[in-house]
Design a protein around this motif. Structure first.
Motif, short mmCIF file in Angstrom:
data_model
loop_
_atom_site.label_atom_id
_atom_site.label_comp_id
_atom_site.label_asym_id
_atom_site.label_seq_id
_atom_site.Cartn_x
_atom_site.Cartn_y
_atom_site.Cartn_z
N GLU A 275 0.95 -0.95 0.06
CA GLU A 275 -0.03 -0.21 0.69
C GLU A 275 1.02 1.11 -0.05
O GLU A 275 2.04 1.60 0.91
CB GLU A 275 -0.62 -0.06 1.27
CG GLU A 275 -1.89 0.87 1.47
CD GLU A 275 -2.53 1.21 2.74
OE1 GLU A 275 -2.72 0.17 3.32
OE2 GLU A 275 -3.52 2.01 3.16
N ASP B 145 -5.49 3.05 -1.48
CA ASP B 145 -6.22 3.05 -0.41
C ASP B 145 -6.15 4.82 -1.49
O ASP B 145 -5.66 5.72 -1.68
CB ASP B 145 -5.52 3.40 1.09
CG ASP B 145 -6.17 4.48 1.92
OD1 ASP B 145 -6.81 5.25 1.61
OD2 ASP B 145 -6.26 3.27 2.84
N HIS C 156 -5.34 8.16 -0.20
CA HIS C 156 -3.66 8.30 -0.35
C HIS C 156 -3.10 8.90 -1.00
O HIS C 156 -1.66 8.39 -2.18
CB HIS C 156 -3.21 7.56 0.18
CG HIS C 156 -2.89 6.00 1.16
ND1 HIS C 156 -2.62 5.02 1.86
CD2 HIS C 156 -4.09 6.88 2.71
CE1 HIS C 156 -3.16 4.92 3.34
NE2 HIS C 156 -3.84 5.44 3.42
N HIS D 284 -8.49 -0.11 -0.67
CA HIS D 284 -9.44 0.65 0.21
C HIS D 284 -10.31 2.33 0.26
O HIS D 284 -9.62 3.08 -0.26
CB HIS D 284 -7.62 1.25 1.82
CG HIS D 284 -6.93 0.22 1.92
ND1 HIS D 284 -6.42 0.38 3.33
CD2 HIS D 284 -7.93 -1.46 1.66
CE1 HIS D 284 -5.83 -1.89 3.60
NE2 HIS D 284 -7.18 -1.92 2.77
N ASP E 18 -11.58 1.84 4.10
CA ASP E 18 -10.56 1.81 5.63
C ASP E 18 -10.83 3.59 5.39
O ASP E 18 -9.68 4.47 5.39
CB ASP E 18 -8.89 1.97 5.17
CG ASP E 18 -7.88 2.31 5.91
OD1 ASP E 18 -8.52 2.70 6.96
OD2 ASP E 18 -6.58 2.17 5.92
MN MN Z 1 -5.40 2.06 4.22
#
Ligand code: MN
Ligand code: RM4
Ligand code: MN
Length: 429
Positions: free
Chosen positions: A218, A253, A256, A280, A328
């Motif tokens: 990730e 994610d 991010h 995520h 997430d």
């Molecule tokens: Mn994450």
């Protein structure tokens, strides 16, 4: 607290007359309705074990009460969500926040709620109380071999927990990086991280291809390090994943990225290269805000799903099982369970809309450079109210037509507070 089938049926019974009218109206315009419904029924989104309590910021945390005090209670909470929507049939554990004392007992409990174990997550971004050396300056990238060893061993330990639970993937998210220019030699940090990851990769069980185990790398643009992150973007993650081998993939994610990143394009190319691990899901306005999925930019979520459906179909992949789907998010001001119900609904809506894109016509528009037509086609799907389809899929698989409404009618949070207390705190961030 356990929801009985009868309670759900009664709730559905009350709503079904109005629902049916809405469903029939939408369903009439859907090509391949049967397949669409089956795909919606099959789609499952994992719930992270660290997102069942209230989240916080460095300025404070305001728990809503009745938070799960142990892993068993977390499983019960996910079981409750799954009973309501039949779309959250998995839980993802973060170690050491949630170490099962007895894997078999935990597995049995999860199975009773119809839950599987999704990817297991390692944590080398916090020092544990008994830890002899610190992750302050990184973990897998650390200049000190001893710290790297500790972090590698931890990841291998997490894989072992995963094997015991029947998980099939390890997600590695690293806080490693630097806060100031000059602090780190980027090239050496990358090399050290790669070597550490190689050791972890080698510990994936059995023949990596036959066992089905994967490693998810990730990336994150910033935080907690603010000058450089050693796995800072999809390019870096892709580099690690390529060098590691066929069982390593890039995990996206949504929060991010740097603002305005074209995530759908990233997704499309990773899929093309068979290097996309999964997701995520969350939403954000500024950074890793971890807000409810679809609460800020639902169009982007739809565009991502559009690329996913198109790309997975191009490779003949199974939408439900070939990638990892997880939420997430963090819940600072909402009831965690209500927030998760909203996130799942948002994901299902975006997925359903993506399934309705007229791909044949879109291809024609693209091939003839008909830009306006292409936009019309995408937005025609996006602007469809697919909620009755999602609700129908839920009902057909035994869930509630209106999960959030039922959650409130049953006063679930009050019940949980009675059972667990007002001041409980769940492990997590
Ligand atoms: Mn994450
Ligand atoms: C990170 C990242 C990871 C999660 C931790 C708690 O920002 O999103 O996936 O494990 O937070
Ligand atoms: Mn994050």
């Amino acid at each position: 607290m356990k929801l009985t089938k009868q309670v759900i049926q009664e709730h559905n019974g009350q709503l079904v007359p109005v629902h049916k009218k809405k469903f029939d109206y939408v369903a009439e315009g859907v090509d391949g309705l049967k397949e669409v419904m089956q795909k919606l029924i099959d789609f499952q989104i994992a719930i992270p074990s660290w997102a069942l309590g209230s989240g916080g910021t460095r300025f404070g945390r305001f728990p809503s009460g009745g938070e799960p005090r142990k892993l068993e209670e977390k499983i019960e909470d996910v079981g409750l969500l799954h009973a309501l929507n039949q779309s959250s049939g998995a839980i993802s554990l973060h170690i050491p926040w949630d170490i099962p004392k007895d894997a078999n007992e935990i597995k049995t409990l999860a199975a009773m709620h119809g839950l599987k174990f999704d990817a297991v997550n390692s944590n080398t971004f916090q020092d544990q109380p008994t830890q002899p050396i610190s992750y302050k300056f990184g973990s897998l990238q650390h200049v000190d071999k001893g710290v790297r060893r500790l972090a590698i061993d931890h990841n291998i330990e997490v894989i072992k927990h995963g094997i015991d639970l029947g998980s099939k993937a390890l997600t590695v998210w690293l806080a490693d990086g630097s806060c100031f220019p000059g602090q780190l030699n980027f090239r050496k940090a990358f090399q050290r991280t790669l070597e550490s990851l190689q050791e972890i990769y080698a510990a994936l069980p059995g023949d990596p291809i036959a066992s089905g185990w994967k490693m998810f790398v990730e990336y994150k643009a910033f935080e907690p390090n603010f000058y450089s992150m050693t796995v800072g973007d999809w390019g870096q993650s892709y580099l690690y994943a390529s060098k590691l081998g066929p069982k390593a993939y890039t995990l996206v994610d949504l929060g991010h990225h740097l603002p305005n990143a074209n995530i759908e394009q990233i997704v499309s190319l990773l899929l093309m290269e068979n290097k996309l691990a999964g997701f995520h899901f969350n939403d954000s306005k500024y950074g890793d805000d971890d807000l409810t999925v679809g609460s800020i930019n639902p169009y982007q979520l739809f565009l991502i799903f559009n690329e996913l459906v198109e790309g997975m179909d191009a490779r003949g992949m199974n939408h439900a099982t070939d990638l990892g789907w997880m939420i997430d998010a963090s819940h600072n001001v909402k009831d965690p369970l209500e927030d998760l119900l909203q996130s799942i609904e948002a994901i299902m809506i975006a997925y359903a809309q993506a399934l309705l894109v007229n791909t044949k016509e879109l291809k024609q528009a693209q091939d003839s450079n008909d830009v306006a037509r292409a936009q019309e086609i995408l937005q025609a799907a996006y602007r469809m109210d697919v909620r009755p389809l999602v609700a129908e899929a839920r009902m057909r698989s035994g869930g509630a037509l209106a999960p959030l409404q039922l959650f409130r009618n049953l006063k679930v949070r009050d019940e949980l507070i009675k059972e667990r207390g007002k001041k409980t705190v769940a492990t997590g961030l």
